[in-house]
Design a protein around this motif. Structure first.
Motif, PDB file in Angstrom:
ATOM      1  N   THR A 171       4.711 -16.785  -9.032  1.00  0.00           N
ATOM      2  CA  THR A 171       4.696 -16.490  -7.599  1.00  0.00           C
ATOM      3  C   THR A 171       4.644 -14.986  -7.358  1.00  0.00           C
ATOM      4  O   THR A 171       3.888 -14.509  -6.509  1.00  0.00           O
ATOM      5  N   ALA A 172       5.427 -14.239  -8.145  1.00  0.00           N
ATOM      6  CA  ALA A 172       5.418 -12.779  -8.010  1.00  0.00           C
ATOM      7  C   ALA A 172       4.040 -12.206  -8.338  1.00  0.00           C
ATOM      8  O   ALA A 172       3.544 -11.320  -7.629  1.00  0.00           O
ATOM      9  N   LYS A 173       3.401 -12.726  -9.392  1.00  0.00           N
ATOM     10  CA  LYS A 173       2.068 -12.239  -9.770  1.00  0.00           C
ATOM     11  C   LYS A 173       1.031 -12.567  -8.701  1.00  0.00           C
ATOM     12  O   LYS A 173       0.175 -11.741  -8.395  1.00  0.00           O
ATOM     13  N   VAL A 174       1.106 -13.772  -8.152  1.00  0.00           N
ATOM     14  CA  VAL A 174       0.160 -14.150  -7.098  1.00  0.00           C
ATOM     15  C   VAL A 174       0.365 -13.251  -5.881  1.00  0.00           C
ATOM     16  O   VAL A 174      -0.595 -12.738  -5.317  1.00  0.00           O
ATOM     17  N   ARG A 175       1.614 -13.044  -5.490  1.00  0.00           N
ATOM     18  CA  ARG A 175       1.896 -12.179  -4.348  1.00  0.00           C
ATOM     19  C   ARG A 175       1.410 -10.762  -4.604  1.00  0.00           C
ATOM     20  O   ARG A 175       0.843 -10.115  -3.723  1.00  0.00           O
ATOM     21  N   GLU A 176       1.631 -10.298  -5.827  1.00  0.00           N
ATOM     22  CA  GLU A 176       1.172  -8.940  -6.184  1.00  0.00           C
ATOM     23  C   GLU A 176      -0.349  -8.840  -6.079  1.00  0.00           C
ATOM     24  O   GLU A 176      -0.895  -7.873  -5.539  1.00  0.00           O
ATOM     25  N   GLN A 177      -1.048  -9.860  -6.564  1.00  0.00           N
ATOM     26  CA  GLN A 177      -2.511  -9.885  -6.493  1.00  0.00           C
ATOM     27  C   GLN A 177      -2.997  -9.938  -5.044  1.00  0.00           C
ATOM     28  O   GLN A 177      -4.060  -9.425  -4.726  1.00  0.00           O
ATOM     29  N   LEU A 178      -2.192 -10.541  -4.192  1.00  0.00           N
ATOM     30  CA  LEU A 178      -2.557 -10.649  -2.785  1.00  0.00           C
ATOM     31  C   LEU A 178      -2.114  -9.421  -1.991  1.00  0.00           C
ATOM     32  O   LEU A 178      -2.218  -9.394  -0.770  1.00  0.00           O
ATOM     33  N   GLY A 179      -1.607  -8.431  -2.703  1.00  0.00           N
ATOM     34  CA  GLY A 179      -1.193  -7.217  -2.034  1.00  0.00           C
ATOM     35  C   GLY A 179       0.079  -7.366  -1.237  1.00  0.00           C
ATOM     36  O   GLY A 179       0.258  -6.715  -0.211  1.00  0.00           O
ATOM     37  N   GLY A 180       0.961  -8.254  -1.693  1.00  0.00           N
ATOM     38  CA  GLY A 180       2.232  -8.425  -1.014  1.00  0.00           C
ATOM     39  C   GLY A 180       2.153  -9.352   0.179  1.00  0.00           C
ATOM     40  O   GLY A 180       3.160  -9.649   0.805  1.00  0.00           O
ATOM     41  N   ARG A 181       0.946  -9.856   0.506  1.00  0.00           N
ATOM     42  CA  ARG A 181       0.825 -10.788   1.644  1.00  0.00           C
ATOM     43  C   ARG A 181       1.399 -12.125   1.268  1.00  0.00           C
ATOM     44  O   ARG A 181       1.467 -12.498   0.113  1.00  0.00           O
TER      45      ARG A 181
END
Length: 182
Positions: A171-181
């Motif tokens: 989840t953290a990696k996905v959020r990071e890839q999404l720029g925190g969105r």
């Protein structure tokens, strides 16, 4: 009861299990591979393997958990087998992300909002593709199949703590890839 009658009852029970869980198994494999043909092939392999082992199913877990475990193992074998990784070079049979966006329910009404929603979906899929194998599996089981932590642990043969750790990292990696969105 004769052997033929017992086999007939077992076949009827198995066909009910297939009818009940086929869509979930296919959906998980489609989300994992993003290839309709491969997901269909792996789904058929999953149920063929399950049918061959149906007499040994003791009901210690739910039928869905047992089937999902088989599907996960088939998916892992697929990724390990380099000869079957033709999808990396050709995406002619791959699911189009725009098309997948049409499958998702949406309350947005304007074409602009629909385009933005499709872009968000593309971003999420790109982020999920970058996850490690275990993180991707746990992420998809949680957010695509909406399984709870206990069921994911049982399905993957991981402890609940390990599932939570993989899910948190994913989840953290996905959020990071999404720029925190979100």
């Amino acid at each position: 009861m004769s052997m033929d009658a017992a086999q007939e009852i077992a076949s009827l029970e198995f066909s009910e299990v297939v009818a009940k869980h086929r869509q979930q198994i296919f959906r998980f494999l489609l989300a994992s591979t993003r290839d309709v043909d491969m997901a269909e092939t792996l789904t058929q392999d999953c149920f063929l393997k399950a049918y061959r082992n149906w007499s040994g199913f003791r009901g210690e877990s739910s039928a869905l958990t047992w089937l999902m475990r088989i599907a996960i193992n088939l998916q892992k074998d697929h990724w390990r087998n380099r000869r079957l990784q033709f999808w990396r070079t050709t995406r002619t049979n791959a699911v189009d992300v725009d098309e997948a966006g049409d499958w998702l329910p949406s309350n947005e009404s304007s074409p602009e909002q629909q385009v933005l929603a499709r872009e968000r979906i593309k971003d999420v899929w790109r982020a999920v593709e970058k996850l490690s194998g275990r993180q991707k599996t746990v992420f998809l089981l949680r957010f695509v199949e909406e399984m709870d932590i206990g069921d994911i642990a049982e399905t993957t043969s991981l402890s609940e703590g390990t599932v939570k750790a993989h899910l948190s990292r994913a989840t953290a990696k996905v959020r990071e890839q999404l720029g925190g969105r979100k």
